[in-house]
Design a protein around this motif. Structure first.
Motif, PDB file in Angstrom:
ATOM      1  N   GLU A 185       0.827  -1.199   0.000  1.00  0.00           N
ATOM      2  CA  GLU A 185       0.000   0.000   0.000  1.00  0.00           C
ATOM      3  C   GLU A 185       0.867   1.257   0.000  1.00  0.00           C
ATOM      4  N   MET A 186       1.976   1.224   0.767  1.00  0.00           N
ATOM      5  CA  MET A 186       2.880   2.371   0.789  1.00  0.00           C
ATOM      6  C   MET A 186       3.489   2.607  -0.587  1.00  0.00           C
ATOM      7  N   ASP A 187       3.898   1.512  -1.261  1.00  0.00           N
ATOM      8  CA  ASP A 187       4.452   1.655  -2.607  1.00  0.00           C
ATOM      9  C   ASP A 187       3.407   2.227  -3.572  1.00  0.00           C
ATOM     10  N   ASN A 193       1.449   9.449  -5.647  1.00  0.00           N
ATOM     11  CA  ASN A 193       1.963  10.786  -5.342  1.00  0.00           C
ATOM     12  C   ASN A 193       2.906  11.260  -6.431  1.00  0.00           C
ATOM     13  N   ARG A 194       3.780  10.367  -6.920  1.00  0.00           N
ATOM     14  CA  ARG A 194       4.696  10.720  -7.995  1.00  0.00           C
ATOM     15  C   ARG A 194       3.929  11.062  -9.283  1.00  0.00           C
ATOM     16  N   GLN A 195       2.860  10.293  -9.549  1.00  0.00           N
ATOM     17  CA  GLN A 195       2.048  10.551 -10.734  1.00  0.00           C
ATOM     18  C   GLN A 195       1.367  11.914 -10.652  1.00  0.00           C
ATOM     19  N   GLY A 200       0.999  17.588 -12.349  1.00  0.00           N
ATOM     20  CA  GLY A 200       1.062  19.015 -12.032  1.00  0.00           C
ATOM     21  C   GLY A 200       2.087  19.746 -12.884  1.00  0.00           C
ATOM     22  N   VAL A 201       3.263  19.088 -13.066  1.00  0.00           N
ATOM     23  CA  VAL A 201       4.302  19.709 -13.902  1.00  0.00           C
ATOM     24  C   VAL A 201       3.808  19.877 -15.336  1.00  0.00           C
TER      25      VAL A 201
END
Length: 252
Positions: A185-187, A193-195, A200-201
């Motif tokens: 779940e953490m992974d 979050n990275r996605q 956003g970028v």
């Protein structure tokens, strides 16, 4: 004729000690060693046959061999003020070369061929020091479990290592699977979050490109308007030049 001295070596030689509490069967061992160059028959007797179970209680010991006798005291209500009067006797005789029936041999044995040794029974209760030691050992044994509750708020893997000393295999397997599930779940959350950061970028870059295109379109429109506004003036100037040229030519 004098009686023969016991040929067997007894361990223990004099006392059979039984350590309480006597709420369950208490077993002590008696070893019989034959140091002679002849086979020896033995038989174990007691003054309280209903209180003890002896295995084996008779047999033959080969040359140089040792036999271990298990003496099992049955449960009973122990009175510390009552002295034990129970005794054991180990009888032995040299085995004849053609021994076939031990009962018959013991029945026909002559008194001067019989060897025997006596042992008394001693009952011991655990001392207060032994009880204190047992309590301390039990408290130390439960210490890892108590410590594990203090670190329950720490990382999952640290908790698993601390509690593993007091868990059985099934509980450890469940805990390991739970750790793997939490790690997965953490992974997953890290990937999401990275996605989101990447999205956003990309959105900021798209907005910048849109602003740039808008500014370019505005500049182009302004240039077109300026060109359109300056065109009549230019035509007037050109017309004036031609008019002046023709007037001058005709006058001259």
């Amino acid at each position: 004729m004098s009686k023969l001295e016991q040929i067997l070596v007894l361990d223990p030689p004099c006392d059979l000690r039984f350590k309480g509490p006597f709420t369950d069967v208490v077993t002590t061992n008696l070893k019989l060693k034959n140091p002679s160059d002849r086979r020896v028959c033995f038989k174990v007797k007691t003054t309280a046959p209903k209180r003890y179970c002896v295995r084996p209680n008779s047999g033959i010991i080969d040359v140089g061999a040792t036999v271990t006798i298990s003496v099992m005291l049955q449960p009973f209500d122990y009175d510390p003020n009552e002295k034990s009067k129970h005794k054991f006797m180990v009888q032995s005789i040299f085995a004849t070369p053609d021994v076939a029936e031990m009962d018959a041999m013991w029945k026909d044995v002559k008194p001067h061929d019989l060897m025997d040794s006596k042992l008394r029974c001693v009952f011991d209760l655990p001392s207060e020091n032994d009880q204190v030691i047992d309590v301390d050992l039990n408290s130390k044994a439960t210490a890892p479990v108590q410590n594990s509750s203090k670190v329950a708020d720490g990382p999952v893997l640290t908790t698993a290592k601390t509690v593993s000393a007091s868990m059985n295999d099934s509980e450890m397997k469940k805990l390991t699977e739970e750790c793997k599930r939490l790690q997965a779940e953490m992974d997953k959350l890290t990937g999401e979050n990275r996605q989101l950061k990447d999205d956003g970028v990309r959105m900021r870059r798209a907005a910048q490109r849109s602003d740039h295109m808008t500014s370019n379109q505005t500049g182009s429109s302004m240039m077109q308007q300026t060109t359109a506004a300056s065109l009549p003036s230019l035509l007037v100037v050109i017309a004036a030049i031609f008019i002046g040229f023709f007037i001058g030519k005709f006058i001259l």
